[in-house]
Design an enzyme around this catalytic site. Sequence first.
Site, PDB file in Angstrom:
ATOM      1  N   GLU A  51       1.778 -16.628   8.256  1.00 54.03           N
ATOM      2  CA  GLU A  51       1.340 -16.255   9.606  1.00 54.03           C
ATOM      3  C   GLU A  51       0.660 -17.451  10.277  1.00 54.03           C
ATOM      4  OE1 GLU A  51       1.662 -13.163  10.932  1.00 54.03           O
ATOM      5  OE2 GLU A  51       2.660 -12.415   9.131  1.00 54.03           O
ATOM      6  N   LYS A  87      -4.300  -4.875  -1.796  1.00 58.19           N
ATOM      7  CA  LYS A  87      -3.340  -4.311  -2.760  1.00 58.19           C
ATOM      8  C   LYS A  87      -4.029  -3.998  -4.080  1.00 58.19           C
ATOM      9  CE  LYS A  87       0.194  -7.179  -0.654  1.00 58.19           C
ATOM     10  NZ  LYS A  87       0.872  -8.482  -0.780  1.00 58.19           N
ATOM     11  N   GLY A  99       9.046  -9.279   3.090  1.00 59.86           N
ATOM     12  CA  GLY A  99      10.348  -9.503   3.712  1.00 59.86           C
ATOM     13  C   GLY A  99      10.998  -8.177   4.061  1.00 59.86           C
ATOM     14  N   VAL A 154       2.176  -2.005  -1.487  1.00 60.35           N
ATOM     15  CA  VAL A 154       1.733  -2.805  -2.635  1.00 60.35           C
ATOM     16  C   VAL A 154       2.910  -3.570  -3.219  1.00 60.35           C
ATOM     17  CG1 VAL A 154       0.484  -2.800  -4.814  1.00 60.35           C
ATOM     18  CG2 VAL A 154       0.068  -0.980  -3.159  1.00 60.35           C
ATOM     19  N   VAL A 191       9.663  -4.943   9.212  1.00 53.74           N
ATOM     20  CA  VAL A 191       9.915  -3.848   8.265  1.00 53.74           C
ATOM     21  C   VAL A 191      10.640  -2.686   8.947  1.00 53.74           C
ATOM     22  CG1 VAL A 191       8.877  -2.283   6.585  1.00 53.74           C
ATOM     23  CG2 VAL A 191       7.842  -4.525   6.986  1.00 53.74           C
ATOM     24  N   ARG A 213       6.440  -1.353  21.072  1.00 54.12           N
ATOM     25  CA  ARG A 213       5.822  -1.678  22.366  1.00 54.12           C
ATOM     26  C   ARG A 213       6.872  -1.965  23.430  1.00 54.12           C
ATOM     27  NH1 ARG A 213       1.353  -5.574  19.870  1.00 54.12           N
ATOM     28  NH2 ARG A 213       3.284  -6.405  19.045  1.00 54.12           N
TER      29      ARG A 213
END
Length: 431
Positions: free
Chosen positions: A192, A207, A304, A134, A15, A46
């Site tokens: 995932e 959500k 996405g 959301v 994102v 990081r």
Amino acid sequence: MPDPLRIAIAGLGTVGAGTLRLLNEHGDLLAARAGRTLTVTAVSARDRSKDRGVSIDGIAWFDDPVAMAREAEADVVVELIGGEDGPAKAVCEAALAAGRHVVTANKALMAVHGSALAEAAEDAGMALNFEAAVAGGIPIVKALREGLAGNDITRVYGILNGTCNYILTEMREQRRTFDDVLEEAQRLGYAEAEPSMDVDGTDAAQKLALLASLAFGSRINFAGVYTEGIRRISLLDIDYAEELGYRIKLLGSARLTEHGLEQRVYPCMVEQRFPIAHVEGAYNAIVAIGDFVGETMFEGLGAGAGPTASAVAADLVDVARGRRAPPLGISAGKLISLPESPIERHRGPYYVRLMVSDRPGVIADITAVFRDEQVSIESMIQRARSETEAVPIVLNMHECEEAAMQRTLSRIAALDSVLEEPTMIRIESLA
Ligand SMILES: NC(=O)c1ccc[n+]([C@@H]2O[C@H](COP(=O)([O-])OP(=O)(O)OC[C@H]3O[C@@H](n4cnc5c(N)ncnc54)[C@H](OP(=O)(O)O)[C@@H]3O)[C@@H](O)[C@H]2O)c1
């Protein structure tokens, strides 16, 4: 033109990098819409050396995102790290304390700490915008908070997890098992490696808790969401659903009932005549029903880089324009605590599938239990016959209370002729 809006971004993953790219590509468009330039002045992640597919040259780098939230030359901090606590929470709190607006895509954080963060934002006179948290690209937070502000919202429900919707769609269309589709989705990067947040319903529940708060003016109550995932959905049930005129969807639904606030996430059968039954693949859809507006439906991609960055950018334009609504629609101090309506008080029709040994008297034994518990059968399908194997019996049950259904099923499970744990899927009333 007024001064640029100075933006610090914490987290440059899917994102974060997507947001940087959108801000780069749509600089002029956004400046026109915001009335000022949007400029990224600081970033934090990081690994400084990682190629993120987008340039961060000339932007101040911080190893510590909390220090960035406190010290960067920024008017707004965008939190795109993720996680319910840890650095994400610390970043938001530090930004608000330092008098910076916050934009976040973090549903886990908002579901647990959203009410407190909303209060902190209001006390500080800062924005806390979370459109991307959301249903990704669907502007449902703004719709509930602003577009539908004239309505008493009676119900909000929807398909809130694209991974689950994709798996259910693939199972039905390609006739594949849950495990098979999940494994492929993981290989292609749609799901995932640790899929439980998605397939066990937690992500959708986070959500839903936010939607319920926006819809009903209540404090966010994530712990009060009754949650079931889709692991137990079989191809057999998908086929029967189709035959009976339904489609199986993982729905999140919130409404006010005589027992209190009902918040549920579970796989259920939806009549094929409803548009939401035809929302397929990775798409999300949300239906919000208001007393004056009637039924409204919003559909789009819920995840996405592109869709999520789209929502983050809209939140930034609001900040740049100085448009500020209370984060949860009404002032945090005025949010009410609603009693929870327990799942045992749920009422509705049910689909039940039993795997039984095919011998005389079995159906009589089963129907006797339903009769004793006063749970009535609307229709029954028993087709396959086999001397040696378990055969399915599918029952469509009339509306009854969940507690009675659970009692009935545990008695039925104990019958010698019932060879597997009964499968029960709620039939969702959407009319
Ligand atoms: N992905 C989606 O489609 C989507 C959709 C809607 C909402 N969201 C939400 O958006 C947020 C971000 O998701 P994502 O998919 O972009 O996650 P991601 O790809 O895992 O990116 C996380 C980013 O945070 C950075 N990070 C992690 N720990 C950090 C720390 N201690 N200090 C500084 N930076 C740290 C990582 O740095 P490195 O890159 O250096 O490792 C990485 O850049 C989450 O809250 C998620 O729920 C995601």
